[in-house]
Design an enzyme around this catalytic site. Structure first.
Site, PDB file in Angstrom:
ATOM      1  N   LYS A 164       0.850  -1.184   0.000  1.00 39.97           N
ATOM      2  CA  LYS A 164       0.000   0.000   0.000  1.00 39.97           C
ATOM      3  C   LYS A 164       0.887   1.234   0.000  1.00 39.97           C
ATOM      4  CE  LYS A 164      -4.038   0.391   0.691  1.00 39.97           C
ATOM      5  NZ  LYS A 164      -5.170   0.489  -0.272  1.00 39.97           N
ATOM      6  N   HIS A 293     -11.132  -7.443  -2.629  1.00 46.44           N
ATOM      7  CA  HIS A 293     -10.647  -6.334  -1.816  1.00 46.44           C
ATOM      8  C   HIS A 293     -10.814  -6.653  -0.334  1.00 46.44           C
ATOM      9  CE1 HIS A 293     -11.967  -2.363   0.095  1.00 46.44           C
ATOM     10  NE2 HIS A 293     -10.721  -2.120  -0.221  1.00 46.44           N
TER      11      HIS A 293
END
Length: 399
Positions: A164, A293
């Site tokens: 991320k 997700h």
């Protein structure tokens, strides 16, 4: 059988260390736990990111209905479902209903959803830049991230690793991916997600280096369908999204525009497990891939993801999961952590998990005490400012 009552309450579970992203810092994981009661004494469990107040307000429309009547319930809870402003509530009610159905029939949820096509769901390691806490070191440089990734691969057997980004200077994040490629096993699949914090020019400037690193996919490198289409026209890397396509009406325009190669599904944001399966069929028909997700899930959510994932033939990409960052859970027994990079759906009826009353009490109290009152924080929050970026605000895109 009728739904007789709905209860919803928030819990906050500690995590190993504060994890950073383009919008702030997660200090802990907070979820709303939902208990759907029936007149036959069966209780269906769910969790969601919607607030308890939202669940009680919208979800109460399901009271008096048969939990097997999913379409009726969906229309009642959210009459314009595909364009609903509250899919998180509709999803929670559906998840609890599937749990009731499985418990009533004595069958695991995956069988209610159509039967499993594989024994387990492959899961990716989810890497975040982190702050030191509770004996855990800082993770803020390429070298530190490489060490962190290797520890997760060694512990859980991950074969896919996702970083991320959208936190540090883009050059530093690209170097991090390059260091991961150098240090991790050669067959490790890498993903990078700057969380739509980069403009298309930034995303395309670094695309050749990501191509050289052999990314499995480049996730939300720029905001919006047009931004994604611009990047996609300038790179051979597949582009994935859970930001520019988050609802059914956006799917076909994004595919027509050539903006995406992978849609990241989500049993919550897409409205429930059955809607996730609908999305899978649409992706198959449109000729794009589908992943899954992460919604900062706890144990119920991890079970939902696993049971749903094993029923979808074209869900071949490793699913994202924040779950391995949590230090505990609210379910009874062991956490549903991956082994050899795979999470197997629990075999009990429904989702196969039950609540641990003592842990529920503990983490409801932790939430109510307010120690982690805002777990999605920016720099000016007294709950947990981003100490490395004084005066910072989450202005997007940032780079």
């Amino acid at each position: 059988m009728k739904i007789s009552r709905i209860d919803a309450y928030a819990v906050t579970v500690p995590i190993e260390a504060p994890i950073r992203h383009s919008y702030g810092v997660h200090l802990a994981f907070t979820r709303t736990i939902v208990e759907l009661h029936t007149d036959e004494g069966i209780v269906g469990l769910a969790e969601t990111a919607a607030s308890p107040e939202q669940v009680m307000s919208s979800g109460g429309a399901a009271i008096g209905l048969n939990p097997f009547d999913l379409e009726v319930i969906r229309q009642r809870v959210s009459g314009r479902f595909y364009w609903s402003q509250d899919p998180l509530v509709a999803a929670a009610v559906e998840i609890a209903c599937v749990d009731i159905m499985g418990k009533a029939l004595g069958e695991p949820a995956y069988r209610i959803l159509g039967g499993k096509v594989r024994d387990g769901m492959t899961v990716a390691a989810y890497l975040f830049y982190r702050y030191a806490s509770g004996g855990q070191p800082d993770v803020g440089t390429p070298e530190e991230m490489s060490d962190h990734a290797q520890s997760l691969v060694d512990r859980f057997g991950f074969g896919t690793v996702k970083l991320k980004g959208g936190v540090l200077d883009p050059e530093m994040e690209v170097r991090t991916i390059e260091r991961l490629r150098e240090d991790l096993p050669e067959d490790t699949k890498l993903r990078f997600d700057p969380n739509a914090a980069w403009v298309p020019a930034t995303a395309t400037r670094y695309a050749p280096r990501f191509e050289a690193a052999g990314l499995e996919y480049y996730e939300d490198p720029a905001p919006g369908i047009e931004g994604m289409a611009t990047v996609r026209s300038r790179t051979n890397l597949p582009l994935a999204t859970n930001m520019c396509v988050v609802d059914f009406p956006q799917l076909v325009p994004a595919v027509r525009r050539g903006a995406i190669d992978v849609v990241l599904s989500d049993p919550w944001y897409w409205g429930g497990p059955t809607r996730t399966r609908t999305l899978a069929q649409m992706c198959h028909t449109l000729g794009i891939s589908m992943g899954m997700h992460s919604s900062i899930e706890l144990g119920i959510g991890m079970a939902v993801m696993a049971h749903t994932g094993v029923t979808i033939p074209n869900l071949t990409l490793a699913a994202d999961a924040h779950y391995h960052h949590a230090t505990d859970d609210i379910i009874a027994g062991d956490m549903l952590l991956p082994s050899n990079g795979i999470v197997t759906p629990p075999e009990g009826p429904g989702w196969g998990v039950e609540l641990d009353p003592e842990k529920v009490t503990r983490y409801r109290r932790l939430h109510d005490e307010g120690s982690y009152a805002n777990v999605y924080v920016a720099a000016d929050s007294t709950a947990g400012p981003d100490e490395r970026r004084p005066g910072w605000r989450p202005v997007m895109p940032a780079w």
